[in-house]
Scaffold this motif. Structure first.
Motif: not given
Length: 79
Positions: A12-24
């Motif tokens: 997966n994209l690293f950006r999506d990991l960061v986005a998921a953390i921020l969404a949480d």
């Protein structure tokens, strides 16, 4: 002390990991808008995080905390 453990799929994209953390952190169900803001408007995202008061929230991200190469492959050939 971290409140949450986060794992990462290297496909997966690293950006999506960061986005998921921020969404949480800001209690959003969908990370797509956050991923878009990471690409287009970080200032707005920063204001959103500040407004929610979660800028100091911490997460334990296994990709940064675990030597996965040693655990999966056994030996590091570059050591």
């Amino acid at each position: 002390l971290s409140l949450s453990l986060v794992t990462h799929n290297w496909g997966n994209l690293f950006r999506d990991l960061v986005a998921a953390i921020l969404a949480d952190a800001i209690d959003e169900w969908d990370f797509d808008k956050i991923a878009e803001l990471l690409d287009t408007d970080v200032a707005t995202l920063q204001r959103w995080i500040d407004k929610r008061g979660v800028v100091e929230r911490t997460y334990w991200v296994c990709a940064f905390s675990v030597n996965q190469h040693a655990g999966i492959c056994g030996d590091n050939p570059h050591a």
